[in-house]
Design a protein around this motif. Structure first.
Motif, PDB file in Angstrom:
ATOM      1  N   SER A 145       0.790  -1.227   0.000  1.00  0.00           N
ATOM      2  CA  SER A 145       0.000   0.000   0.000  1.00  0.00           C
ATOM      3  C   SER A 145       0.823   1.279   0.000  1.00  0.00           C
ATOM      4  CB  SER A 145      -0.922   0.024   1.229  1.00  0.00           C
ATOM      5  OG  SER A 145      -1.724  -1.127   1.304  1.00  0.00           O
ATOM      6  N   GLY A 197       2.025  -3.020   3.691  1.00  0.00           N
ATOM      7  CA  GLY A 197       0.783  -3.454   3.051  1.00  0.00           C
ATOM      8  C   GLY A 197      -0.006  -4.332   3.995  1.00  0.00           C
ATOM      9  N   ASP A 256      -5.386  -0.630   7.927  1.00  0.00           N
ATOM     10  CA  ASP A 256      -5.162   0.100   6.680  1.00  0.00           C
ATOM     11  C   ASP A 256      -3.941   0.997   6.813  1.00  0.00           C
ATOM     12  OD1 ASP A 256      -5.409   1.323   4.207  1.00  0.00           O
ATOM     13  OD2 ASP A 256      -6.946   2.728   4.875  1.00  0.00           O
ATOM     14  N   ARG A 260      -0.297   1.792  -6.110  1.00  0.00           N
ATOM     15  CA  ARG A 260      -0.780   2.456  -4.898  1.00  0.00           C
ATOM     16  C   ARG A 260       0.112   3.600  -4.439  1.00  0.00           C
ATOM     17  NH1 ARG A 260      -4.022  -0.871  -1.659  1.00  0.00           N
ATOM     18  NH2 ARG A 260      -5.708  -1.740  -2.903  1.00  0.00           N
TER      19      ARG A 260
END
Length: 336
Positions: free
Chosen positions: A59, A70, A103, A311
């Protein structure tokens, strides 16, 4: 590199009006630095990941390109187990995440990862990961607090909802005062998306669908980021003196825009671009594309029934994201 990222985390319903009129930004054109020298081959490779997981992706990446973070999902008979994945070069570390998901939204040059999670009551709760430890950040009473960016010094920015009833409030966790969180002097319903090494903060504010983008200097002075003849603007990501987002010129279809936050000048981007991240050289990534200047190119790795997603991008040009070929896996692009 800050993103938000990260806009997928910041998207939500905002209420209220701007605290004051922010004016009109400079309407000249700012151009990101073009690639110089010989062009190397753009290649994709798979990052190491736990093979017993259902899915895994990358990410965020720090500006130097060394640290990546991630997530992964491991399916068990007694329930799903969410994992935070961190890479130092090719070395992978997996950390079990509490709750119903995790996240990561940014990582700095020291390898400090920040991100968002959720308490048992569903309220957003931010966290940091450093030196192998996942810890919650201090918060204020609210209906949800989220982080969005961290700079080289370790200063973190984000926002909270209903700290002031019915409003979003911009927040900062200063590295110089560990264990503290402070409310920023920012426009009403402000949602920061980036913080530069010198403490400059960018974000957007206002009621849902009627946003105004802004830049806050280290001395607290706030100026707008806008486009000539434009209406609402919002930001997705920022790095160095660049920020990327949208401008609703005709009230319907948003234009993709890259701003130079030093003077408010801007460039329109390829409409096919996603806007997941930008680096300190103004290179933008998102979806299956990378953009230098106003043009973009498709990244390698996709195909029939194979999807890719970029990303994040480091200042060195390394890009991370995912590839979905019957299974979602973390990938890295170089030389693009």
């Amino acid at each position: 590199m800050t993103h938000t990222a990260r806009h997928r985390m910041l998207a939500g319903t905002a209420a209220g009006l701007l605290a004051a009129s922010l004016g009109v930004a400079v309407a000249s054109t700012a151009t990101a630095a073009p690639r110089t020298g010989a062009t190397s081959a753009c290649t994709i490779s798979t990052l190491p990941y736990p093979t017993d997981t259902y899915r895994a992706d990358a990410s965020v990446i720090d500006p130097s390109g060394r640290f990546v973070a991630g997530t992964a999902l491991r399916i068990r008979e007694d329930g799903n187990q969410y994992l935070l994945l961190t890479w130092d070069g090719q070395q992978l570390t997996e950390t079990e995440a509490p709750g119903n998901g995790i996240d990561p939204v940014d990582v700095n040059e020291s390898g400090i990862v920040i991100g968002n999670g959720w308490a048992e009551n569903g309220i957003g709760r931010p966290w940091t990961y450093r030196a192998g430890k996942l810890e919650q950040l201090p918060v204020l009473p609210s209906t949800g607090i989220f982080v969005s960016a961290i700079n080289k010094a370790g200063d973190i920015v984000g926002y909270g909802s209903d700290i002031v009833p019915g409003e979003f409030v911009a927040l900062r966790w200063p590295a110089a005062r560990p264990g503290t969180v402070e409310v920023l002097d920012a426009p009403l319903n402000a949602q920061p998306v980036g913080i530069s090494p010198n403490g400059t903060i960018v974000g957007y504010a206002g009621p849902f669908g009627d946003w105004t983008s802004w830049v806050r200097r280290p001395n607290g002075k706030i100026k707008p980021l806008a486009v000539t003849g434009g209406g609402s603007t919002s930001l997705n990501a920022a790095a160095g003196h660049w920020a990327v987002g949208q401008a609703w010129l005709d009230g319907t279809s948003p234009a993709k825009v890259r701003w130079d936050v030093r003077d408010g000048s801007y460039t329109f981007l390829d409409q096919e671009m996603g806007l997941d991240d930008v680096n300190a050289k103004g290179v933008v990534v998102g979806g299956d594309r990378v953009a230098r200047g106003s043009t973009s190119r498709v990244l390698p790795g996709s195909g029939e029934r194979i999807n890719i997603g970029a990303r994040a991008i480091s200042d060195t040009g390394t890009i991370v994201g995912f590839r979905n070929a019957d299974r979602v896996t973390p990938v890295r692009w170089t030389g693009c």
